[in-house]
Design a protein around this motif. Structure first.
Motif, short mmCIF file in Angstrom:
data_model
loop_
_atom_site.label_atom_id
_atom_site.label_comp_id
_atom_site.label_asym_id
_atom_site.label_seq_id
_atom_site.Cartn_x
_atom_site.Cartn_y
_atom_site.Cartn_z
N HIS A 36 -6.46 8.87 1.07
CA HIS A 36 -6.03 7.78 1.93
C HIS A 36 -4.58 7.40 1.59
O HIS A 36 -4.03 7.85 0.60
CB HIS A 36 -6.87 6.52 1.67
CG HIS A 36 -8.35 6.69 1.76
ND1 HIS A 36 -9.09 6.18 2.80
CD2 HIS A 36 -9.24 7.26 0.92
CE1 HIS A 36 -10.37 6.43 2.61
NE2 HIS A 36 -10.49 7.10 1.46
N ASN A 37 -4.02 6.49 2.40
CA ASN A 37 -2.82 5.79 1.95
C ASN A 37 -2.99 4.31 2.22
O ASN A 37 -3.79 3.88 3.06
CB ASN A 37 -1.54 6.34 2.60
CG ASN A 37 -1.39 5.98 4.07
OD1 ASN A 37 -1.73 4.90 4.54
ND2 ASN A 37 -0.82 6.91 4.84
N GLU B 31 -6.61 6.51 -3.04
CA GLU B 31 -5.53 5.91 -2.26
C GLU B 31 -4.18 6.29 -2.87
O GLU B 31 -3.98 6.17 -4.08
CB GLU B 31 -5.65 4.39 -2.25
CG GLU B 31 -6.88 3.84 -1.56
CD GLU B 31 -6.71 3.67 -0.06
OE1 GLU B 31 -5.63 4.08 0.46
OE2 GLU B 31 -7.63 3.13 0.58
N ALA C 180 2.67 5.33 3.23
CA ALA C 180 2.47 5.14 4.66
C ALA C 180 2.52 6.49 5.34
O ALA C 180 3.05 7.47 4.79
CB ALA C 180 3.53 4.20 5.24
N ASP C 181 1.99 6.55 6.55
CA ASP C 181 1.85 7.82 7.26
C ASP C 181 3.18 8.55 7.43
O ASP C 181 3.22 9.78 7.43
CB ASP C 181 1.26 7.59 8.65
CG ASP C 181 -0.20 7.18 8.62
OD1 ASP C 181 -0.76 7.00 7.53
OD2 ASP C 181 -0.78 7.03 9.72
N SER D 258 -8.19 10.52 8.01
CA SER D 258 -8.09 10.78 9.44
C SER D 258 -9.03 11.89 9.89
O SER D 258 -9.44 11.91 11.07
CB SER D 258 -6.65 11.15 9.80
OG SER D 258 -6.22 12.29 9.08
N LYS E 146 -8.74 6.26 12.08
CA LYS E 146 -7.82 6.25 10.96
C LYS E 146 -6.80 7.37 11.10
O LYS E 146 -7.08 8.42 11.70
CB LYS E 146 -8.58 6.40 9.64
CG LYS E 146 -9.50 5.23 9.32
CD LYS E 146 -8.70 3.95 9.09
CE LYS E 146 -9.59 2.79 8.72
NZ LYS E 146 -8.82 1.54 8.47
N ASP F 254 -4.50 8.04 8.20
CA ASP F 254 -3.98 8.39 6.88
C ASP F 254 -4.64 9.64 6.31
O ASP F 254 -5.77 9.95 6.69
CB ASP F 254 -4.14 7.20 5.92
CG ASP F 254 -5.57 6.67 5.84
OD1 ASP F 254 -6.24 6.56 6.88
OD2 ASP F 254 -6.01 6.33 4.72
N PRO F 255 -3.94 10.37 5.48
CA PRO F 255 -2.66 10.05 4.84
C PRO F 255 -1.43 10.33 5.68
O PRO F 255 -0.31 10.14 5.21
CB PRO F 255 -2.67 10.94 3.59
CG PRO F 255 -3.43 12.16 4.02
CD PRO F 255 -4.51 11.63 4.92
N GLY F 256 -1.61 10.79 6.92
CA GLY F 256 -0.50 10.91 7.85
C GLY F 256 0.28 12.20 7.73
O GLY F 256 0.07 13.02 6.84
#
Length: 204
Positions: free
Chosen positions: A42-43, A124, A128-129, A164, A171, A173-175
């Motif tokens: 995740h982020n 985490e 950001a993405d 995602s 969702k 993230d992590p983008g």
């Protein structure tokens, strides 16, 4: 289960010995037969796209001051967590032991299986993405991943996914900023170190 020490990372009773412990109340037991089989990346940044300040720790401990920033009023009542946070400088902060069920995935599905929290570990990355992650974060993530794979036999390098991917449409993230190829290259390097090498030993 044996403890694994590798490149400075030792996992004992579900906790990384070298990580800062910041226990979150937002977790519960996994189902009786469930074990970690999936790692979800995740982020997070609080406020969005701002780093530092300790707000992530406060959020996962249900201690976020909603008056500290306008964005916080909309999330202060949420009860969520992840097992681990990797800050921008690579520092590790752990909220939930890996053998417990952290509340990170939400409504999710992986390979036809729902309720991913039951069988996953959530990590985490402070980010950001659309902001590149730091080298220190990738290095720490690879080291942690290699240690987790050695600790939990059902987890392997093919079972690494983004939030995602298990919650598409909900969702992101992590983008796009997350470099999966670089992460996997570092992980491959970590896994080349044999268990009986000089920089790894098992502690019974």
């Amino acid at each position: 289960m044996k403890d694994v020490y590798r490149m400075g990372i030792m996992i004992r009773d579900g906790w990384i010995e070298s990580a800062e412990r910041c226990p979150s109340p937002n977790h519960n037991d996994r189902p009786e037969t469930a074990v970690p089989e999936l790692l979800v990346i995740h982020n997070i940044s609080l406020p969005p796209k701002r780093f530092g300040g300790g707000y992530i720790q406060q959020f996962f401990q249900n201690k976020l001051d909603q008056d500290a920033h306008p964005y916080f009023a909309g999330i202060a009542g949420l009860t969520v967590s992840a097992h681990l946070l990797i800050q921008r400088d690579g520092t590790l902060i752990q909220f939930v032991p890996f053998d417990k069920r952290a509340w990170h995935a939400g409504q999710s599905e992986y390979c036809g299986r729902t309720e991913c929290n039951d069988f996953s570990i959530g990590i985490e990355l402070e980010g950001a993405d659309d902001i590149p992650y730091t080298r220190q974060q990738y290095v720490s993530l690879a080291e942690v991943t290699a240690s987790l794979i050695r600790q939990y036999p059902e987890l392997n390098a093919d079972a690494l996914t983004g939030h995602s991917d298990i919650a598409p449409g909900r969702k992101t993230d992590p983008g796009d900023a997350f470099n999966w190829n670089y992460y996997r290259e570092l992980l491959n390097l970590e896994q080349r170190v044999q268990p009986d090498s000089a920089d790894q030993k098992e502690i019974t």
